[in-house]
Structure formats: C-alpha cells, structure tokens
Design a protein around this motif. Structure first.
Motif: not given
Length: 584
Positions: A269-282, A241-243, A217-223
């Motif tokens: 586990i499939t990571p989906i990196v998102c640019a913003t927290p709002l994008e991740a929530s949506v 932080d996905l990881r 998992m990347p150390s980035a925000p997302g789903v």
C-alpha cells in the motif's frame, strides 16, 4: 510535551496486554424491563493470569420468582440482607474501570448493567465488549459441540470450573472459554484487541494476515494506493486517517466482495499524505484517471464523457464530440453517455431551427435541393441560399443562449410544446420530450457552472480551519494548481505568495470536469473567501441552473399525463441577466 492517550484502534493493543473483566449476572428475569440483578460475578484477567475477582449477591426490590430460584439456587432469604444495586454497581464499575468487558451472550449482561446505571444515575463508561457466544459461533463447529451454550463450551475446552448458574462460577468458566477461543483465533493471525473485536469467519486467513500492510501507514489524511506484485495500482482511495482506514480492509467491517478479492491480490500500500482534504480528493481523481485501477468503479474513464458542441463556422450546427478545444465554439456537458447527449440535442432542435445536416456550408451555399426539415419549417434552408448568414446568426444566438446563458426562451418554448402534446393526449411523445428537457438542462447547468471557472486563468481562495490557520487553494483553469495550510496566528499573505509562485502551470485546454466540480464545491462552501481572481467568474441568473432547480424535484414523480404549470412567475420568465461574481 503533552502526552495523549491513544485509542485501542490507534495502538493495536496486543491481546496479552489487554485487561479483561469477565462478568456474569444472575437476575429475576430475562429482560431489564421488569427484572433486576440478584448476583454479580466477575473475574479480572490479563495475559492469562487472574488479577482479581468480584462477587456479591444483590437485594432486588421485588421477590425472586420460584422458577428462577430453581434455576440459580438463589432464594429470597439469601438476598434479604444483601446490598442493593445502588451500592453494588459503583463498586463493580470501579473494579472494571479501564478494562474490556467479556460475557457469554454479552447483550444480556450489558443490557442489565446499562439499565442499572441509568436507574442509579451513573454514567455508563464506554467499555469495549467481547461476546464469547459470537466468537464461538464462528470458531466452534457443530461436530465439536452440540451447541454454543456455556456448559457445552466449558466441557469442550476442559474448563476448571463447571458453570451452574451462579455468577462467579459462570464467570470463571467463561474465562477458560475466552482463553481457548483466543488461542484459536491466534492461530488464524488475530493478535490484537482490534482484530478480536472485528473478527469474522467471513474474513479469510490470508486477508487477515496481510494486515501488516496497513501498519506502516501514517495517521494522516491523504490518498492510499493498493498495488499488486508488479507494483500496478489495484485500488485508489482517500482517508482522513490513512492508517485507520486501510486497516479496515483486513477486518469484517469491509463487506464488499470485490474488496476482499482486491486485498488477496495486494502486495503493498502506497500512502500519499496530503495537506488538505481537497488535495486528497483531487489526487485520487487524477490517479484513477491515469492508472484506471481495476477495482475502482467510478472516475476511471473521464475520456468517455461526451460534449455537445455548437460548431464555429458560417452556418453552425450541433455536434457531439469527445473533447473540448479552444476553438471558439460553444460546448455543453459533459454527458455521461452519447444517448443523453443526443436527447439534449434533439430538445434544442425541437424549438430552435438549426440546420441538422453534417455538410460544412460556405457563405455562398448553393445546394440544389433542401432536406425535409426545410419543407416542415424546422430549418431556414441555408444550404439552398434561402437563409443568409445574418438571418441564421439570430438562430445561432438562441442556441448559444440555451447552452451558455439564459435558458428562458428555449425552456418556455419546450414547455409550450410539452403542453400541446399532453393536451392532444400524445403522452408517449410528451414523456420523451420531458426526458430530453431534463437531459438538456442538466448538461447546460453543469457547463454553465464549470466553464467560467475553467476559463479563469487563476483564482486564489481561503477558508479558516477549525483548528486555526487558513486552508488556501490556487485554482488555474478549473484545476487545483496548489494548496497550503497557514500556521495558526501567522500572516497568511506570505504563504499565499509562496503558493502562487510554486503552483502548477495549467493550460486552458487541460479540462477535467470532475476535478473542476470538486474544486467548485469547495469554493461554494460557507466561509470560503475569494482572495484574488484573474479573469471573470460569472453565473447567469436565469440560466439552465434555474430551470434545473425548478424541474429536478419533479423529475422523479412526473408521469406522461402531467401538465406543467407555464406560469409567468417561473424562474425562466424573469428578466435576462447575469450575476458577476468577480473580475480581475
């Protein structure tokens, strides 16, 4: 290039590379409140090798009690010429710097060390701490040792030093116990400091061995999406932080039984990196609604929500429907269940004489007989020609106002009805009406917040990020059509233009209320700036939201005998009107 020291959690440091300082203290009593340290003993080890030892007696400011002398063998004479804790503590902190502290019953030793640091004015370093008692309780069974005392464990594991309540001897024995316990957990798949810190026998071996799934998992925000052996989603979640977040599913910090079951079935586990927290929530909401993962409990069935519809016909009526259509009708909701929707409909029928029959009436309705509601004065009888479309339109306007505009008239009438019931001591009926009022104002308030945004063809908004630059969103018909983050110091307008050109095309009928609520909460947060708006975004100042704000705090404490204050100073008695937020 600036180098940043990562945390143990980020690195997953192998136990063979961790420097441990195993410490033991002798004291004048059992608590740092009123007791003091009389001896330090510590051993520094890494990879099974001893790197150094630290030992010294400490002169306390009060005499050593006789029973402590009998226990430890340390007398007042022995410590008379020893250095004080102000001298010893800095030396120990230097010896232990950058290491992980280990102690047998670590809470005891660490509490004395922290008290000494506070007394001498030294800041307490943020040591990671391992307690060999806690580990032993999970790894050593009763048939192996009578208890988990250091002496029993030292005998069990064949420690080279026999503990005798002298600090250095006990620390040396604890080193051997530590190594034996690490060997045991290693056989269970524990190989890093993080895993050792969070080790629990509640975490199955199979669950712990699947921790490798989180390593990619990347150390980035997302789903993140847990999937089974067929690739079907089991669970969808978001993380800053996905990881780091996905690793917690394989440790004792995850205590939900259903999550342990889910991890047992997971194969990837499939990571989906998102640019913003709002994008991740949506994205999380959309994935849950699409795949309905069995281990997600919320947002799985948005299609089960129901709405109250005021039909678009000659003589409109209230109806409960499953979806919103672009048909000119008025809608309120969504409601979580049909029961609450029915309660809201009944609340409107209490004070607005809409017809309740389900027959579709033409302009020249000519039924032979009317229903009992006409005889009770709760319907104007359009079905028998007693009420013209023009007269009935006035009734419809009151219902439209209750659902889409001012709630003042309907709520005032409902409160008056409630007061009458309470005055007549018809408390059960009053309680039922109160619940219907709350169902109505909650749904109408939600609809009045969501519908204007859902009807706006496009809205562009931005908020400055703490790290610099702007977080920009494009919203179309209440749904997130696109988002971007602008570089620090860059002109945001070209990025906004690019976002607008590449954003999703959203149809006006593609309503997803939970997503619109997420977007609306983001827009309402302080610091958000409206960049551009196509259409109209309004909110009625005396709508259902005003009534809800007044009633909601009382909802949890109302009793059937409560008499609500119908004072004209209430929110719904203000002049009617609407506040325009923006227009294109």
């Amino acid at each position: 290039m600036q180098m940043v020291q990562e945390t143990f959690d980020d690195l997953g440091v192998a136990l063979a590379d961790v420097t441990f300082v195993v410490v033991d203290l002798e004291t004048t009593g059992g608590s740092p409140a009123g007791s003091q340290i009389t001896e330090f003993g510590a051993v520094k080890v890494r990879g099974g090798q001893v790197l150094g030892e630290f030992q010294t007696l400490v002169r306390p400011s009060t005499p050593i009690p006789p029973f402590i002398t009998v226990l430890t063998g340390i007398t007042n004479a022995m410590v008379a010429d020893a250095p004080g804790v102000r001298t010893v503590l800095p030396q120990f902190l230097e010896f232990a710097a950058g290491s992980v502290l280990v102690a047998h019953n670590a809470g005891f030793d660490v509490s004395f060390l922290k008290a000494a640091a506070a007394e001498t004015g030294h800041p307490w370093p943020a040591f990671a701490v391992i307690d060999t008692v806690r580990l032993a309780r999970q790894l050593v069974h009763k048939d192996e040792a009578p208890n988990h005392k250091l002496s029993s464990l030292a005998a069990l594991f064949g420690a080279q030093t026999t503990p005798d309540h002298r600090a250095l001897h006990d620390a040396r024995a604890t080193v051997d116990v530590l190594h034996a316990l690490i060997e045991r957990v290693g056989n269970l798949g524990v190989h890093t400091l993080e895993e050792l810190q969070s080790y629990s026998s509640r975490v199955s071996t199979a669950q712990r061995r699947k921790r490798f799934l989180a390593d990619a998992m990347p150390s980035a925000p997302g789903v993140y999406v847990f999937r089974d052996h067929r690739g079907e989603p089991l669970y969808v979640g978001t993380a800053t932080d996905l990881r780091r977040r996905t690793r917690t599913y394989f440790t004792a910090s995850e205590t939900r039984r259903r999550m342990a079951e889910m991890v047992g079935l997971a194969e990837s586990i499939t990571p989906i990196v998102c640019a913003t927290p709002l994008e991740a929530s949506v994205r999380e909401l959309r994935l849950i609604a699409r795949h309905k993962p069995r281990y997600n409990r919320r947002s799985r069935f948005p299609e089960r929500a129901v709405w109250v519809k005021l039909t678009d016909e000659a003589f409109p009526r209230l109806s409960i429907v499953r979806a919103i259509r672009d048909d000119g009708a008025h809608y309120a909701g969504p409601f979580a269940s049909r029961r609450t929707a029915e309660a809201a409909v009944t609340a409107i029928h209490e004070v607005v004489p809409l017809r309740q029959c389900t027959t579709r009436l033409s302009v020249r309705a000519s039924a032979s007989t009317a229903c009992v509601l006409f005889e009770m004065g709760r319907c104007g009888g359009p079905c028998i020609g007693e009420q013209s479309t023009l007269d009935y339109a006035g009734v419809v306007d009151r219902a439209v106002e209750a659902l889409s505009g001012s709630s003042r008239e309907v709520m005032t009438a409902l409160r008056a009805r409630l007061e009458v019931l309470a005055a007549q001591e018809r408390f059960e009926e009053a309680g039922t009406l109160r619940d219907r009022m709350m169902a109505l104002v909650r749904a109408a308030a939600r609809a009045q917040r969501l519908q204007p945004l859902s009807q706006a063809p496009e809205l562009i908004a931005a908020r400055r990020r703490p790290s610099g630059g702007w977080e920009v969103v494009c919203v179309r018909h209440g749904r997130l059509a696109g988002t971007t983050v602008t570089p620090v110091g860059a002109d945001p307008m070209p990025h906004i233009a690019a976002l607008r050109a590449t954003a999703e095309v959203v149809e006006a009928t593609e309503v997803l209320p939970e997503e619109t609520e997420l977007v609306l909460r983001w827009l309402e947060e302080p610091g958000t700036r409206l960049v551009d708006l196509e259409g109209l975004w309004t909110c009625p100042v005396d709508g259902a939201g005003a009534s809800r704000a007044l009633l909601e705090p009382q909802a949890g404490s109302w009793s059937a005998t409560d008499h609500l204050d119908p004072s004209p100073s209430r929110a719904w008695d203000r002049p009617a009107g609407a506040l325009a937020v923006g227009a294109g």
